[in-house]
Design a protein around this motif. Structure first.
Motif, PDB file in Angstrom:
ATOM      1  N   MET A   1      -2.377  59.896  64.286  1.00 14.78           N
ATOM      2  CA  MET A   1      -2.591  58.988  63.145  1.00 14.78           C
ATOM      3  C   MET A   1      -1.266  58.461  62.610  1.00 14.78           C
ATOM      4  SD  MET A   1      -4.711  57.419  61.611  1.00 14.78           S
ATOM      5  CE  MET A   1      -5.416  56.756  60.160  1.00 14.78           C
ATOM      6  N   ALA A   2      -0.369  59.395  62.307  1.00 13.65           N
ATOM      7  CA  ALA A   2       0.949  58.983  61.806  1.00 13.65           C
ATOM      8  C   ALA A   2       1.648  58.136  62.865  1.00 13.65           C
ATOM      9  CB  ALA A   2       1.802  60.202  61.483  1.00 13.65           C
ATOM     10  N   GLU A   3       1.439  58.535  64.117  1.00 10.45           N
ATOM     11  CA  GLU A   3       2.017  57.795  65.235  1.00 10.45           C
ATOM     12  C   GLU A   3       1.502  56.355  65.261  1.00 10.45           C
ATOM     13  OE1 GLU A   3       4.628  57.352  68.029  1.00 10.45           O
ATOM     14  OE2 GLU A   3       4.274  59.311  67.130  1.00 10.45           O
ATOM     15  N   ARG A   6       2.394  53.670  62.510  1.00  9.08           N
ATOM     16  CA  ARG A   6       3.708  53.062  62.509  1.00  9.08           C
ATOM     17  C   ARG A   6       3.691  51.662  63.117  1.00  9.08           C
ATOM     18  NH1 ARG A   6       6.962  57.627  64.874  1.00  9.08           N
ATOM     19  NH2 ARG A   6       5.788  59.034  63.536  1.00  9.08           N
ATOM     20  N   LYS A   7       2.700  51.382  63.933  1.00 12.65           N
ATOM     21  CA  LYS A   7       2.615  50.073  64.578  1.00 12.65           C
ATOM     22  C   LYS A   7       2.258  48.963  63.598  1.00 12.65           C
ATOM     23  CE  LYS A   7      -0.780  51.019  67.275  1.00 12.65           C
ATOM     24  NZ  LYS A   7      -1.800  51.257  68.319  1.00 12.65           N
ATOM     25  N   PHE A   8       1.576  49.322  62.522  1.00 14.67           N
ATOM     26  CA  PHE A   8       1.000  48.275  61.674  1.00 14.67           C
ATOM     27  C   PHE A   8       1.895  47.961  60.488  1.00 14.67           C
ATOM     28  CE2 PHE A   8      -2.647  50.663  63.530  1.00 14.67           C
ATOM     29  CZ  PHE A   8      -2.924  49.732  64.516  1.00 14.67           C
ATOM     30  N   PRO A   9       1.912  46.693  60.095  1.00 11.10           N
ATOM     31  CA  PRO A   9       2.782  46.323  58.975  1.00 11.10           C
ATOM     32  C   PRO A   9       2.410  47.095  57.707  1.00 11.10           C
ATOM     33  CG  PRO A   9       1.788  44.361  60.002  1.00 11.10           C
ATOM     34  CD  PRO A   9       1.145  45.561  60.615  1.00 11.10           C
ATOM     35  N   GLU A  10       3.429  47.517  56.988  1.00 11.94           N
ATOM     36  CA  GLU A  10       3.219  48.160  55.698  1.00 11.94           C
ATOM     37  C   GLU A  10       2.777  47.123  54.681  1.00 11.94           C
ATOM     38  OE1 GLU A  10       3.671  51.400  54.530  1.00 11.94           O
ATOM     39  OE2 GLU A  10       3.777  51.925  56.659  1.00 11.94           O
ATOM     40  N   ILE A  11       1.942  47.540  53.759  1.00 11.58           N
ATOM     41  CA  ILE A  11       1.554  46.652  52.659  1.00 11.58           C
ATOM     42  C   ILE A  11       2.714  46.576  51.667  1.00 11.58           C
ATOM     43  CG2 ILE A  11      -0.031  46.356  50.724  1.00 11.58           C
ATOM     44  CD1 ILE A  11      -2.022  48.065  52.458  1.00 11.58           C
ATOM     45  N   GLN A  12       3.029  45.346  51.223  1.00 12.56           N
ATOM     46  CA  GLN A  12       4.050  45.157  50.183  1.00 12.56           C
ATOM     47  C   GLN A  12       3.377  44.484  49.000  1.00 12.56           C
ATOM     48  OE1 GLN A  12       7.995  43.491  51.203  1.00 12.56           O
ATOM     49  NE2 GLN A  12       7.144  43.198  53.235  1.00 12.56           N
ATOM     50  N   GLY A  13       2.816  45.268  48.109  1.00 10.40           N
ATOM     51  CA  GLY A  13       2.094  44.699  46.973  1.00 10.40           C
ATOM     52  C   GLY A  13       2.992  43.884  46.058  1.00 10.40           C
ATOM     53  N   GLY A  14       2.378  43.308  45.049  1.00 11.62           N
ATOM     54  CA  GLY A  14       3.149  42.575  44.053  1.00 11.62           C
ATOM     55  C   GLY A  14       3.400  41.122  44.382  1.00 11.62           C
ATOM     56  N   GLY A  15       2.882  40.652  45.511  1.00 10.76           N
ATOM     57  CA  GLY A  15       3.062  39.244  45.866  1.00 10.76           C
ATOM     58  C   GLY A  15       1.886  38.391  45.422  1.00 10.76           C
TER      59      GLY A  15
ATOM     60  N   SER B  65      -9.192  49.151  61.473  1.00 15.67           N
ATOM     61  CA  SER B  65      -9.675  50.545  61.423  1.00 15.67           C
ATOM     62  C   SER B  65      -8.685  51.415  60.652  1.00 15.67           C
ATOM     63  CB  SER B  65      -9.797  51.118  62.838  1.00 15.67           C
ATOM     64  OG  SER B  65     -10.874  50.540  63.505  1.00 15.67           O
ATOM     65  N   HIS B  66      -7.412  51.207  60.964  1.00 21.03           N
ATOM     66  CA  HIS B  66      -6.354  51.962  60.293  1.00 21.03           C
ATOM     67  C   HIS B  66      -6.434  51.767  58.775  1.00 21.03           C
ATOM     68  CE1 HIS B  66      -2.275  53.188  59.187  1.00 21.03           C
ATOM     69  NE2 HIS B  66      -2.063  51.975  58.710  1.00 21.03           N
ATOM     70  N   ARG B  67      -6.609  50.508  58.351  1.00 20.93           N
ATOM     71  CA  ARG B  67      -6.642  50.231  56.901  1.00 20.93           C
ATOM     72  C   ARG B  67      -7.909  50.804  56.270  1.00 20.93           C
ATOM     73  NH1 ARG B  67      -1.936  48.092  56.464  1.00 20.93           N
ATOM     74  NH2 ARG B  67      -1.250  46.345  57.772  1.00 20.93           N
ATOM     75  N   VAL B  68      -9.018  50.788  57.032  1.00 20.49           N
ATOM     76  CA  VAL B  68     -10.258  51.386  56.523  1.00 20.49           C
ATOM     77  C   VAL B  68     -10.054  52.886  56.342  1.00 20.49           C
ATOM     78  CG1 VAL B  68     -12.660  51.956  57.114  1.00 20.49           C
ATOM     79  CG2 VAL B  68     -11.777  49.622  57.513  1.00 20.49           C
ATOM     80  N   SER B  69      -9.463  53.540  57.365  1.00 17.21           N
ATOM     81  CA  SER B  69      -9.338  54.998  57.301  1.00 17.21           C
ATOM     82  C   SER B  69      -8.344  55.421  56.231  1.00 17.21           C
ATOM     83  CB  SER B  69      -8.939  55.562  58.666  1.00 17.21           C
ATOM     84  OG  SER B  69      -7.628  55.151  58.976  1.00 17.21           O
ATOM     85  N   ARG B  70      -7.399  54.559  55.920  1.00 20.40           N
ATOM     86  CA  ARG B  70      -6.447  54.854  54.851  1.00 20.40           C
ATOM     87  C   ARG B  70      -6.988  54.531  53.459  1.00 20.40           C
ATOM     88  NH1 ARG B  70      -0.912  55.394  55.936  1.00 20.40           N
ATOM     89  NH2 ARG B  70      -0.734  56.483  57.902  1.00 20.40           N
ATOM     90  N   HIS B  75     -15.086  49.258  53.686  1.00 15.85           N
ATOM     91  CA  HIS B  75     -15.732  48.781  54.910  1.00 15.85           C
ATOM     92  C   HIS B  75     -17.252  48.835  54.770  1.00 15.85           C
ATOM     93  CE1 HIS B  75     -16.961  49.489  59.323  1.00 15.85           C
ATOM     94  NE2 HIS B  75     -16.922  48.198  59.073  1.00 15.85           N
ATOM     95  N   VAL B  76     -17.892  47.717  55.080  1.00 13.24           N
ATOM     96  CA  VAL B  76     -19.357  47.659  55.123  1.00 13.24           C
ATOM     97  C   VAL B  76     -19.749  47.471  56.587  1.00 13.24           C
ATOM     98  CG1 VAL B  76     -21.428  46.450  54.330  1.00 13.24           C
ATOM     99  CG2 VAL B  76     -19.438  46.668  52.806  1.00 13.24           C
ATOM    100  N   ASP B  77     -20.391  48.486  57.146  1.00 16.40           N
ATOM    101  CA  ASP B  77     -20.619  48.573  58.592  1.00 16.40           C
ATOM    102  C   ASP B  77     -21.912  47.850  59.012  1.00 16.40           C
ATOM    103  OD1 ASP B  77     -20.886  49.292  61.239  1.00 16.40           O
ATOM    104  OD2 ASP B  77     -21.133  51.441  60.852  1.00 16.40           O
ATOM    105  N   ARG B  78     -21.893  46.552  58.943  1.00 15.68           N
ATOM    106  CA  ARG B  78     -23.043  45.743  59.380  1.00 15.68           C
ATOM    107  C   ARG B  78     -22.622  44.289  59.400  1.00 15.68           C
ATOM    108  NH1 ARG B  78     -23.867  43.250  54.794  1.00 15.68           N
ATOM    109  NH2 ARG B  78     -24.028  44.371  52.815  1.00 15.68           N
TER     110      ARG B  78
END
Lengths: 260, 260
Positions: A1-3, A6-15, B65-70, B75-78
């Motif tokens: 999971m942690a691995e 790392r591929k996905f862009p981090e969220i940078q809130g406040g924009g 999926s990553h953002r849903v699991s975090r 997520h609405v599964d339909r």
């Protein structure tokens, strides 16, 4: 999971959500006719909106008066009335009257009309930024309300550092796509066309594309049937007047007859 | 008339209205969970929206999926149902089903919900562009649909040519304004404060502001009572460790005690 995360862009809130709103032929109501209104009016006219300005004639600044007298905007010579909203697709308020502004904001929200009350961030569905324009290219700089003056400075800095004719690169690539569709119109050829256009994009640095001439584009197209793309040097050698300095850029006209 | 008109900017039609939409805490419905949806989701999360993704679980790509699991998105599964729109402030559709997309678009228009149907320009209230982000600074590049790949290239070009810590300049100026309000809080002093802040903006090139440190800002403030602004060289000489290379920039923290 942690691995994998790392591929996905981090969220940078406040924009903000930066978007290019489409208001061609839509009705934009501008309440107020001062300097701020004049700036808003230019923004929406550049996006081909139908603009109505509601403001007593005495409150129009020279720029707004100029646009009224030229017929660029419709003028309603009185204070705002709620019925002004009946045909509005967007509302921009720029008057020095916080109480009146708040009333208009609330009416807009009841009617779900996107609105911007100048200088009142909580009463804005959207903010404006500082915009650089070069033909089809638009670049907006936003500081999210933290430094409007800085936004303008950064916009000028960008305008200065962009290659000349940046807009031309976009026109050229759009035009190339259109001409390609004319010489290879079959729908089933669409994947080849797209793959070749991608190859074109990958062959040239984008600032090289700013230099492409009308002649270059026809020369590039002759390589399509072999699924090849010439380099800029090859293209330059193909120019009829190669050896001489070339200054004539693609002029954006679409009347050129391909395959003639 | 001809004389006076020359003063005012010419209208350049054919553009979009570039805006920074405010969706903090608003509900954004994303229909679809593929690669395009993943990009949209990142955009709206960066603007602090509450995001709901409607898509059968089998259609979620790894990023979504990553953002849903975090727990970053609901997520609405339909498949989409019209009642999904009941609480939506904005709708982004990214599914490979033009007929279904058109149905959703029409429902959004009936309910006056701003919507974007990916890859269907006539069914979009707004387009996305390519966005550079550096803290409070956001720069959007739009080619008005003529070259999305070029937009990304131009965005990268701009990111490369901007001074390092461009976001810092904005934070610094915002922070300076806040600290000034603390040391000179009187409402009637507002015109002086604004005039002095303008003087600050005019004294420094904006790329010099990228270098301002926390220490610099407190040093600048000591000039306010005389309505003066020091030059960057004067500021550098005032640094406690002047003479040594300075690398520590203003870190964006707001806990500094002014006037202590």
């Amino acid at each position: 999971m942690a691995e994998s995360s790392r591929k996905f862009p981090e969220i940078q809130g406040g924009g903000s959500l930066m978007i290019a709103w489409q208001i061609k032929g839509k009705n934009v109501l501008v309440v107020g006719g001062g300097e701020v209104a004049a700036g808003r009016i230019l923004h929406v006219l550049n996006a081909d909106a139908n603009v109505t300005v509601v403001c007593p004639a005495s409150g129009l600044n020279p720029e707004v008066s100029h646009r009224v007298s030229r017929g660029q905007v419709k003028h309603v010579d009185r204070l705002f009335e709620p019925s002004d909203l009946d045909t509005a697709d967007m509302v921009l308020v720029a008057v020095d009257d916080p109480a009146a502004s708040t009333v208009i904001w609330k009416l807009c929200k009841e009617r779900r009309i996107p609105a911007n009350i100048a200088d009142v961030p909580p009463e804005c569905d959207f903010y404006f930024g500082s915009v650089h324009r070069d033909g089809p290219l638009q670049i907006m700089v936003s500081t999210n309300g933290k430094g409007p003056r800085l936004a303008a400075l950064i916009r000028r800095y960008i305008a200065k550092t962009l290659p000349k004719n940046a807009g031309n690169a976009i026109e050229a690539i759009g035009e190339l796509r259109q001409r390609l569709r004319k010489i290879a119109p079959a729908p089933e050829e669409s994947p080849q066309r797209m793959a070749w256009m991608t190859k074109v994009s990958n062959t040239f640095e984008w600032d090289q594309m700013c230099e492409l001439t009308d002649e270059d584009m026809n020369n590039i197209l002759t390589f399509y049937s072999d699924n090849k793309v010439p380099s800029l040097d090859e293209l330059k050698a193909m120019r009829r007047d190669s050896g001489q300095p070339k200054s004539e850029l693609f002029d954006g006209s679409f009347g050129f007859s391909v395959g003639a």
